[in-house]
Structure formats: structure tokens, C-alpha cells
Design a protein around this motif. Structure first.
Motif, mmCIF file in Angstrom:
data_model
loop_
_atom_site.group_PDB
_atom_site.id
_atom_site.type_symbol
_atom_site.label_atom_id
_atom_site.label_comp_id
_atom_site.label_asym_id
_atom_site.label_seq_id
_atom_site.Cartn_x
_atom_site.Cartn_y
_atom_site.Cartn_z
ATOM 1 N N MET A 1 0.828 -1.215 0.000
ATOM 2 C CA MET A 1 0.000 0.000 0.000
ATOM 3 C C MET A 1 0.856 1.257 0.000
ATOM 4 O O MET A 1 0.537 2.242 -0.675
ATOM 5 C CB MET A 1 -0.920 -0.004 1.224
ATOM 6 C CG MET A 1 -1.995 -1.059 1.203
ATOM 7 S SD MET A 1 -2.857 -1.135 2.790
ATOM 8 C CE MET A 1 -3.401 0.565 2.940
ATOM 9 N N ALA A 2 1.958 1.231 0.747
ATOM 10 C CA ALA A 2 2.817 2.413 0.844
ATOM 11 C C ALA A 2 3.502 2.740 -0.476
ATOM 12 O O ALA A 2 3.858 3.897 -0.732
ATOM 13 C CB ALA A 2 3.870 2.202 1.931
ATOM 14 N N LEU A 3 3.684 1.735 -1.323
ATOM 15 C CA LEU A 3 4.340 1.947 -2.614
ATOM 16 C C LEU A 3 3.395 2.493 -3.674
ATOM 17 O O LEU A 3 3.842 2.872 -4.756
ATOM 18 C CB LEU A 3 4.955 0.632 -3.111
ATOM 19 C CG LEU A 3 6.127 0.077 -2.282
ATOM 20 C CD1 LEU A 3 6.513 -1.302 -2.779
ATOM 21 C CD2 LEU A 3 7.316 1.024 -2.351
ATOM 22 N N GLN A 4 2.094 2.525 -3.369
ATOM 23 C CA GLN A 4 1.117 3.019 -4.340
ATOM 24 C C GLN A 4 0.873 4.518 -4.161
ATOM 25 O O GLN A 4 1.116 5.084 -3.099
ATOM 26 C CB GLN A 4 -0.212 2.265 -4.177
ATOM 27 C CG GLN A 4 -0.074 0.755 -4.128
ATOM 28 C CD GLN A 4 0.699 0.179 -5.284
ATOM 29 O OE1 GLN A 4 0.433 0.489 -6.431
ATOM 30 N NE2 GLN A 4 1.674 -0.663 -4.980
ATOM 31 N N GLU A 5 0.373 5.144 -5.225
ATOM 32 C CA GLU A 5 0.109 6.578 -5.179
ATOM 33 C C GLU A 5 -1.135 6.901 -4.365
ATOM 34 O O GLU A 5 -1.233 7.973 -3.766
ATOM 35 C CB GLU A 5 -0.050 7.128 -6.600
ATOM 36 C CG GLU A 5 1.237 7.046 -7.431
ATOM 37 C CD GLU A 5 1.042 7.611 -8.818
ATOM 38 O OE1 GLU A 5 -0.083 8.064 -9.118
ATOM 39 O OE2 GLU A 5 2.010 7.607 -9.603
ATOM 40 N N LYS A 6 -2.121 5.975 -4.363
ATOM 41 C CA LYS A 6 -3.376 6.210 -3.666
ATOM 42 C C LYS A 6 -3.552 5.182 -2.559
ATOM 43 O O LYS A 6 -3.061 4.057 -2.645
ATOM 44 C CB LYS A 6 -4.566 6.117 -4.635
ATOM 45 C CG LYS A 6 -4.523 7.146 -5.768
ATOM 46 C CD LYS A 6 -5.705 6.941 -6.693
ATOM 47 C CE LYS A 6 -5.694 7.940 -7.842
ATOM 48 N NZ LYS A 6 -6.832 7.722 -8.780
ATOM 49 N N PHE A 7 -4.295 5.582 -1.524
ATOM 50 C CA PHE A 7 -4.568 4.660 -0.417
ATOM 51 C C PHE A 7 -5.491 3.541 -0.878
ATOM 52 O O PHE A 7 -5.262 2.377 -0.592
ATOM 53 C CB PHE A 7 -5.199 5.426 0.749
ATOM 54 C CG PHE A 7 -5.381 4.592 1.978
ATOM 55 C CD1 PHE A 7 -4.297 4.285 2.801
ATOM 56 C CD2 PHE A 7 -6.629 4.099 2.325
ATOM 57 C CE1 PHE A 7 -4.458 3.505 3.933
ATOM 58 C CE2 PHE A 7 -6.803 3.325 3.458
ATOM 59 C CZ PHE A 7 -5.705 3.036 4.272
ATOM 60 N N ILE A 8 -6.574 3.898 -1.589
ATOM 61 C CA ILE A 8 -7.449 2.896 -2.200
ATOM 62 C C ILE A 8 -6.939 2.709 -3.616
ATOM 63 O O ILE A 8 -7.325 3.417 -4.535
ATOM 64 C CB ILE A 8 -8.928 3.351 -2.195
ATOM 65 C CG1 ILE A 8 -9.391 3.694 -0.777
ATOM 66 C CG2 ILE A 8 -9.817 2.270 -2.786
ATOM 67 C CD1 ILE A 8 -10.805 4.204 -0.710
ATOM 68 N N VAL A 9 -6.066 1.741 -3.788
ATOM 69 C CA VAL A 9 -5.264 1.684 -5.001
ATOM 70 C C VAL A 9 -6.040 1.221 -6.225
ATOM 71 O O VAL A 9 -5.622 1.482 -7.352
ATOM 72 C CB VAL A 9 -4.031 0.785 -4.792
ATOM 73 C CG1 VAL A 9 -3.076 1.426 -3.827
ATOM 74 C CG2 VAL A 9 -4.429 -0.606 -4.294
ATOM 75 N N CYS A 10 -7.166 0.542 -6.053
ATOM 76 C CA CYS A 10 -7.875 0.018 -7.225
ATOM 77 C C CYS A 10 -9.091 0.852 -7.603
ATOM 78 O O CYS A 10 -9.771 0.539 -8.584
ATOM 79 C CB CYS A 10 -8.287 -1.436 -6.981
ATOM 80 S SG CYS A 10 -9.587 -1.652 -5.763
ATOM 81 N N GLY A 11 -9.399 1.912 -6.867
ATOM 82 C CA GLY A 11 -10.536 2.751 -7.196
ATOM 83 C C GLY A 11 -11.832 2.273 -6.561
ATOM 84 O O GLY A 11 -11.956 1.118 -6.143
ATOM 85 N N ALA A 12 -12.814 3.165 -6.511
ATOM 86 C CA ALA A 12 -14.069 2.877 -5.815
ATOM 87 C C ALA A 12 -14.896 1.797 -6.504
ATOM 88 O O ALA A 12 -15.505 0.947 -5.848
ATOM 89 C CB ALA A 12 -14.884 4.164 -5.692
ATOM 90 N N SER A 13 -14.933 1.807 -7.855
ATOM 91 C CA SER A 13 -15.793 0.858 -8.564
ATOM 92 C C SER A 13 -15.311 -0.575 -8.392
ATOM 93 O O SER A 13 -16.112 -1.489 -8.136
ATOM 94 C CB SER A 13 -15.861 1.220 -10.054
ATOM 95 O OG SER A 13 -14.570 1.198 -10.631
ATOM 96 N N LEU A 14 -14.000 -0.794 -8.506
ATOM 97 C CA LEU A 14 -13.465 -2.137 -8.314
ATOM 98 C C LEU A 14 -13.552 -2.581 -6.856
ATOM 99 O O LEU A 14 -13.736 -3.768 -6.570
ATOM 100 C CB LEU A 14 -12.014 -2.203 -8.791
ATOM 101 C CG LEU A 14 -11.798 -2.227 -10.306
ATOM 102 C CD1 LEU A 14 -10.319 -2.230 -10.640
ATOM 103 C CD2 LEU A 14 -12.490 -3.425 -10.940
ATOM 104 N N THR A 15 -13.431 -1.613 -5.944
ATOM 105 C CA THR A 15 -13.609 -1.939 -4.528
ATOM 106 C C THR A 15 -15.024 -2.446 -4.270
ATOM 107 O O THR A 15 -15.227 -3.463 -3.590
ATOM 108 C CB THR A 15 -13.322 -0.713 -3.650
ATOM 109 O OG1 THR A 15 -11.973 -0.287 -3.854
ATOM 110 C CG2 THR A 15 -13.526 -1.035 -2.175
#
Length: 348
Positions: free
Chosen positions: A250-264
Motif C-alpha cells: 500500500m505504501a508503494l502506491q500513489e493512492k490509499f485505495i489503489v484500485c478505485g471505488a468501482s473495483l472496490t
């Protein structure tokens, strides 16, 4: 009836996982302890050492002669239903994708039975439910996680299963063009796949564990202290290092929710609705009823398997989706599972 004390026991089992997650996240994002290459090495440590030994530890202590085979049959039927639906979607839908079918199978079927399922099942239905959840977890390790490894190795070996994989839509509207290399024969691909599986400790760890379970249950052997201690010293770190590794990812990604709201949202639907629905069909098909039926459905709605994320990260297939599913799944699982528990009280 679930009491406040029962809810606390479940929370007590889950909070340490988030402590490990936060430590992993902070080690990269705040304290800059690990480089990206070191993070990849940590993932491989978890994938090839702590998780296999964790698998040996819990499979070696089950009694394979005293399992509910009708419960296992219901689980098999539910997985077959999901595989059939995903295969049909991948082959005949314009948006079908075999890669996404693999990830969707993980989301629908692979659960965190031991950490969340055991304390929750005991609070809801007692020790008999715990036995069923453990049986499900063992069967998952032996069959479904091995099957997942097989298809991931098949994909890595370069078998181009579907030309539609060449064009995959991304969040931001771009097209991700898959690179299709020189085609190998089916025989060549399978040779590579079986060789990789034969040398992957995640495959033979569950075989070793269940083999010892058969031997010890049949002839009442106890594992020698030296052997058990050697396994325990690494296996105890299995779940903690897996969550720590997820925090690093998670720390290596640009966003905290790395896959976006729709995929979540899609992941939550597959996990908490599609999986339990398929399990309900399988359970009814084999004649389960009463508390066994209720446990079957509830264990199918348990949050996402941490191991599925580790494999997704190692094989480079939608690790962002699986990490989000694990994190949010554990956050929302308690109210969802309590709601299932209340609704299932009306089922005979």
C-alpha cells in the motif's frame, strides 16, 4: 446469540493484523526503512517461507477421518458453479477476461477462515462450527489455493488463453495492450508449469501437512518436538508478515485505495454476495440443513484470504484489487456477518 463479549473476541483477533499492516505501511511511507527491491524480497520471504510453514502447521493437526464430507461436497459444488460462470463470461462476453476471471475466483471463494472465521464461528454456533471452518480452511489450502497457483503459473508461462486479453480497459480510460510473445505448444507450457509447481513450497507444504495428519490420526503419532518447533518458529510469523507485506504494498502506491471505488465495490459484492449465494446453492444441493447450512453460508462470507494477495503480488495479477479486498473486507465483515447470522436464524 452473539454477545458483546463475542464481538470483542472477534475484534481482538483482527486488530493485531492491522497493527502489522500499519507497521509495514509506516516502514516505507513514513520511516523509509525499505527500498522497492527490498520490499519485493519481503514478499518472496512471505510467499516461499512463512506461508508454506503456516500451512503445514494447521493442516498437520486436523483429523481427516472425522470430516464432514457433505460439507466439503457443498464447497466443491459452489466452486464449480463459480468457475463455470466465470469461464462462460470470459469466453462469450465482449468484456470477458481470463485474467479477471482468476481474480474474481479469488474474490468469490478464498476466505480468511482461521483469523476471523474461527472466533466468529465459535461465538455463533460453538465448537462444532469451529471444526467445520477449520475443515474448510484445510480444503482451501490443499485444493483451491493449489488450483490458483496452477492457473497463475499457467499465465506466467506465456499461454495466451484469449486474444481479448490484448485490450483491457484501465480506470483512467487508457488501453493496456498486453504483449503477446512467441507462442509455445501446450505441451511445452505444461512442462514449465508442472516444474514450477513441483518446486513451489506452497504446493507441497499442504501435501506434507495433510499426509502427516493422516499418519498421526491413523496411528496416533505425535509430531516430534524438534520437528514441530522447527515449523512453529517460522509459521507463527505467517499471518503477521503477510499483513506487514500488504502494508508495504500500500505504501508503494500513489493512492490509499489503489484500485478505485468501482473495483472496490465489485470486490465487496463478489465476496459478500456472490460467494455465499453459490455456497447456499451447493449446500442445499447436498442436503445440508440446520446449523451446518448456516455455518456453510457464513464461512463463505468471511473476509478475503491474505494468501490470495500474496500470490497476486508475486505473480503480478491485480494485487491492488486483492489488497483492497483484504483491508476493506475485514473492516466491513463483522456487521455483514452478524447480519447474515440474524437472517439465517429464520432458515430451518
Amino acid at each position: 446469540m452473539i454477545t458483546g463479549e463475542d464481538v470483542y473476541k472477534v475484534i481482538e483477533a483482527m486488530v493485531p493484523l492491522y497493527v502489522a499492516l500499519i507497521l509495514g505501511y509506516g516502514s516505507v511511507k513514513w520511516w523509509h526503512i525499505f527500498t522497492r527491491d527490498q520490499c519485493d524480497a519481503i514478499n518472496r520471504l512471505v510467499c516461499y517461507f512463512t506461508l508454506p510453514l503456516f500451512t503445514i502447521e494447521f493442516t498437520a493437526h486436523v483429523d481427516p477421518f472425522n470430516m464432514n464430507y457433505r460439507f466439503i461436497a457443498a464447497d466443491i459444488i459452489s466452486k464449480v458453479i463459480i468457475v463455470a460462470v466465470l469461464a462462460f463470461w470470459a469466453k462469450y462476453s465482449n468484456n470477458g477476461s481470463y485474467c479477471w476471471s482468476i481474480t474474481s475466483f479469488s474474490l468469490c471463494t478464498l476466505t480468511n477462515s482461521l483469523v476471523v472465521g474461527v472466533p466468529l464461528a465459535k461465538a455463533m454456533y460453538g465448537q462444532a462450527a469451529v471444526d467445520l471452518v477449520v475443515q474448510s480452511s484445510v480444503f482451501q489450502a490443499i485444493v483451491w489455493l493449489t488450483l490458483l497457483l496452477f492457473v497463475l503459473e499457467l499465465r506466467r508461462a506465456g499461454f495466451n488463453t484469449n486474444s481479448k486479453e490484448e485490450n483491457i480497459n484501465i480506470e483512467d480510460g487508457r488501453k493496456d495492450i498486453a504483449v503477446v510473445g512467441e507462442q509455445k505448444s501446450f505441451v511445452e507450457v505444461m512442462s514449465v508449469v508442472w516444474l514450477k509447481l513441483a518446486t513451489n513450497p506452497n504446493c507441497y507444504s499442504c501435501i506434507l501437512g495433510i499426509a502427516w495428519a493422516f499418519i498421526s490420526s491413523r496411528w496416533h503419532f505425535e509430531m516430534p518436538g524438534i520437528m514441530e518447533g522447527s515449523i512453529l518458529i517460522m509459521s507463527k510469523a505467517g499471518t503477521g508478515t503477510a499483513m506487514f507485506n500488504m502494508g508495504i504494498f500500500m505504501a508503494l502506491q500513489e493512492k490509499f485505495i489503489v484500485c478505485g471505488a468501482s473495483l472496490t465495490a465489485l470486490g465487496m459484492v463478489l465476496k459478500f454476495i456472490a460467494g455465499p449465494a453459490a455456497m447456499a446453492i451447493g449446500s442445499i444441493a447436498v442436503g445440508l440443513h440446520g446449523d451446518v447450512l448456516r455455518v456453510a453460508i457464513i464461512q463463505a462470507a468471511l473476509p478475503q484470504s491474505i494468501t490470495s494477495f500474496i500470490f497476486a503480488k508475486e505473480y503480478g495479477l491485480h494485487a491492488d484489487v486483492l489488497s483492497t479486498a483484504v483491508i476493506f473486507g475485514m473492516l466491513v465483515s463483522l456487521p455483514v456477518l452478524v447480519a447474515y447470522y440474524a437472517a439465517l436464524e429464520f432458515i430451518y
